[in-house]
Design an enzyme around this catalytic site. Structure first.
Site, mmCIF file in Angstrom:
data_model
loop_
_atom_site.group_PDB
_atom_site.id
_atom_site.type_symbol
_atom_site.label_atom_id
_atom_site.label_comp_id
_atom_site.label_asym_id
_atom_site.label_seq_id
_atom_site.Cartn_x
_atom_site.Cartn_y
_atom_site.Cartn_z
ATOM 1 N N PRO A 10 -12.717 6.632 -3.842
ATOM 2 C CA PRO A 10 -13.794 5.649 -3.941
ATOM 3 C C PRO A 10 -14.630 5.514 -2.675
ATOM 4 C CG PRO A 10 -11.636 4.590 -3.880
ATOM 5 C CD PRO A 10 -11.404 6.048 -4.069
ATOM 6 N N ASN A 11 -15.926 5.393 -2.917
ATOM 7 C CA ASN A 11 -16.953 5.140 -1.899
ATOM 8 C C ASN A 11 -17.276 6.344 -1.029
ATOM 9 O OD1 ASN A 11 -17.528 2.345 -2.515
ATOM 10 N ND2 ASN A 11 -15.468 1.917 -1.769
ATOM 11 N N ARG A 18 -23.977 5.341 5.037
ATOM 12 C CA ARG A 18 -23.612 4.041 5.636
ATOM 13 C C ARG A 18 -22.516 4.286 6.670
ATOM 14 N NH1 ARG A 18 -23.912 1.010 0.563
ATOM 15 N NH2 ARG A 18 -26.022 1.478 -0.154
ATOM 16 N N TYR A 23 -17.629 7.034 10.104
ATOM 17 C CA TYR A 23 -17.374 8.249 9.309
ATOM 18 C C TYR A 23 -18.294 9.424 9.656
ATOM 19 C CZ TYR A 23 -14.675 4.939 6.534
ATOM 20 O OH TYR A 23 -13.769 3.995 6.140
ATOM 21 N N ASN A 79 -8.679 13.197 -0.165
ATOM 22 C CA ASN A 79 -9.014 11.978 0.576
ATOM 23 C C ASN A 79 -9.048 10.847 -0.446
ATOM 24 O OD1 ASN A 79 -10.001 9.848 1.996
ATOM 25 N ND2 ASN A 79 -11.584 11.010 3.073
ATOM 26 N N ALA A 82 -9.734 4.179 -0.116
ATOM 27 C CA ALA A 82 -8.946 2.947 -0.026
ATOM 28 C C ALA A 82 -7.726 2.945 -0.959
ATOM 29 C CB ALA A 82 -9.842 1.749 -0.315
ATOM 30 N N HIS A 85 -4.040 3.046 0.369
ATOM 31 C CA HIS A 85 -3.276 1.883 0.822
ATOM 32 C C HIS A 85 -2.811 0.995 -0.323
ATOM 33 C CE1 HIS A 85 -5.197 3.442 4.374
ATOM 34 N NE2 HIS A 85 -6.402 3.090 3.916
ATOM 35 N N ASP A 92 2.747 8.370 -7.807
ATOM 36 C CA ASP A 92 3.541 8.875 -8.944
ATOM 37 C C ASP A 92 2.921 10.147 -9.531
ATOM 38 O OD1 ASP A 92 5.291 6.771 -8.654
ATOM 39 O OD2 ASP A 92 4.545 5.625 -10.371
ATOM 40 N N GLU A 103 -2.981 15.290 2.322
ATOM 41 C CA GLU A 103 -3.712 14.013 2.408
ATOM 42 C C GLU A 103 -4.638 14.083 3.618
ATOM 43 O OE1 GLU A 103 -1.073 10.716 3.039
ATOM 44 O OE2 GLU A 103 -2.716 9.301 3.441
ATOM 45 N N HIS A 105 -7.757 12.055 5.963
ATOM 46 C CA HIS A 105 -8.624 10.923 6.305
ATOM 47 C C HIS A 105 -9.585 11.345 7.409
ATOM 48 C CE1 HIS A 105 -6.289 8.412 3.749
ATOM 49 N NE2 HIS A 105 -5.203 8.910 4.301
ATOM 50 N N ILE A 106 -10.842 11.016 7.211
ATOM 51 C CA ILE A 106 -11.876 11.360 8.188
ATOM 52 C C ILE A 106 -11.653 10.563 9.478
ATOM 53 C CG2 ILE A 106 -14.365 11.218 8.647
ATOM 54 C CD1 ILE A 106 -14.705 11.499 5.518
ATOM 55 N N SER A 107 -11.382 9.268 9.314
ATOM 56 C CA SER A 107 -11.156 8.401 10.475
ATOM 57 C C SER A 107 -9.667 8.377 10.823
ATOM 58 C CB SER A 107 -11.641 6.978 10.154
ATOM 59 O OG SER A 107 -10.866 6.426 9.095
ATOM 60 N N ARG A 112 -7.139 1.800 13.278
ATOM 61 C CA ARG A 112 -8.001 0.819 12.612
ATOM 62 C C ARG A 112 -7.184 -0.402 12.175
ATOM 63 N NH1 ARG A 112 -11.689 3.763 8.363
ATOM 64 N NH2 ARG A 112 -12.779 1.745 8.517
ATOM 65 N N ARG A 116 -4.658 -0.465 6.973
ATOM 66 C CA ARG A 116 -4.885 0.978 6.765
ATOM 67 C C ARG A 116 -3.732 1.830 7.308
ATOM 68 N NH1 ARG A 116 -10.354 1.189 5.153
ATOM 69 N NH2 ARG A 116 -11.564 -0.480 6.102
HETATM 70 O O1 CA2 Z 1 -10.975 7.775 6.904
HETATM 71 C C1 CA2 Z 1 -10.995 8.040 5.701
HETATM 72 O O2 CA2 Z 1 -11.310 9.135 5.256
HETATM 73 C C2 CA2 Z 1 -10.652 6.937 4.682
HETATM 74 O O3 CA2 Z 1 -9.901 7.536 3.639
HETATM 75 C C3 CA2 Z 1 -11.978 6.420 4.169
HETATM 76 C C4 CA2 Z 1 -11.831 5.230 3.232
HETATM 77 C C5 CA2 Z 1 -10.949 4.149 3.856
HETATM 78 O O4 CA2 Z 1 -10.739 3.104 2.907
HETATM 79 C C6 CA2 Z 1 -9.622 4.702 4.295
HETATM 80 O O5 CA2 Z 1 -8.875 3.669 4.904
HETATM 81 C C7 CA2 Z 1 -9.817 5.824 5.293
HETATM 82 C C8 CA2 Z 1 -13.200 4.636 2.924
HETATM 83 C C9 CA2 Z 1 -14.124 5.586 2.283
HETATM 84 C C10 CA2 Z 1 -15.438 4.912 2.161
HETATM 85 O O6 CA2 Z 1 -16.383 5.709 2.837
HETATM 86 C C11 CA2 Z 1 -17.542 5.123 3.173
HETATM 87 C C12 CA2 Z 1 -18.450 5.955 3.776
HETATM 88 C C13 CA2 Z 1 -19.663 5.442 4.177
HETATM 89 C C14 CA2 Z 1 -19.951 4.108 3.961
HETATM 90 C C15 CA2 Z 1 -19.043 3.286 3.353
HETATM 91 C C16 CA2 Z 1 -17.838 3.794 2.952
#
Ligand code: CA2
Length: 154
Positions: A10-11, A18, A23, A79, A82, A85, A92, A103, A105-107, A112, A116
């Site tokens: 998601p997102n 954004r 990111y 990836n 959210a 978490h 499963d 798995e 994660h970009i960040s 954080r 997370r």
């Molecule tokens: O660091 C990552 O890749 C995450 O999986 C990104 C998720 C976050 O909930 C995880 O804790 C870490 C969020 C993805 C949403 O990405 C956005 C990108 C630009 C603007 C808003 C959200």
């Protein structure tokens, strides 16, 4: 040609549009291109997808398990956004599908907010790539190839 599946939760469709401070400025289309180039260098095909829906991601992981069993897929880079978490369902699905999965994660989620720091995905994953920015997708693809085609250390 064997393939990899790259799944984004998601997102992640908002990547580059954004929150560039967290990111980076690459869009999801840029990430897809980077994955295609890395996979091509390793003579692998790529199936690149994103969904905002947990059940759709569960369906895709089940599909990946079937395609792995048929020898068509060597694994998944995931990836989960959210859902990392929160999602017992994705944990499963990965266990149930016996899928080789990295798995990603970009960040650096560990630097954080505390919510997370826990992942439902990590115990079901073959490996984890965290905090390398979008370059982590290249590293995760290389890792899948190394796991699928082991070779002697240099
Ligand atoms: O660091 C990552 O890749 C995450 O999986 C990104 C998720 C976050 O909930 C995880 O804790 C870490 C969020 C993805 C949403 O990405 C956005 C990108 C630009 C603007 C808003 C959200």
């Amino acid at each position: 040609m064997p393939s990899i599946l790259v799944l984004n939760g998601p997102n992640l469709n908002l990547l580059g549009l954004r929150e560039p401070a967290v990111y980076g400025s690459a869009t999801l289309a840029d990430v897809e291109q980077l994955c295609r180039e890395q996979a091509e260098a390793l003579e692998l095909g790529v199936d690149f997808r994103q969904s905002n829906h947990e059940g759709v991601l569960v369906d895709w992981i089940q599909e990946a398990g079937r395609r792995m069993a048929e020898g068509e897929l060597i694994g998944v880079v995931f990836n989960p956004g959210a859902y990392t978490h929160t999602s017992v369902a994705l944990h499963d699905a990965i266990k149930g599908a016996s899928v080789r999965l990295i798995e990603l994660h970009i960040s650096n989620v560990h630097a954080r907010e505390p919510f997370r720091h826990h992942s439902y995905i990590s115990p079901a994953a073959a490996g984890i790539v965290v905090g390398l920015g979008v370059a982590g997708y290249e590293v995760a693809i290389q890792a899948l190839a190394r796991l699928a085609y082991p070779r002697a250390p240099r």
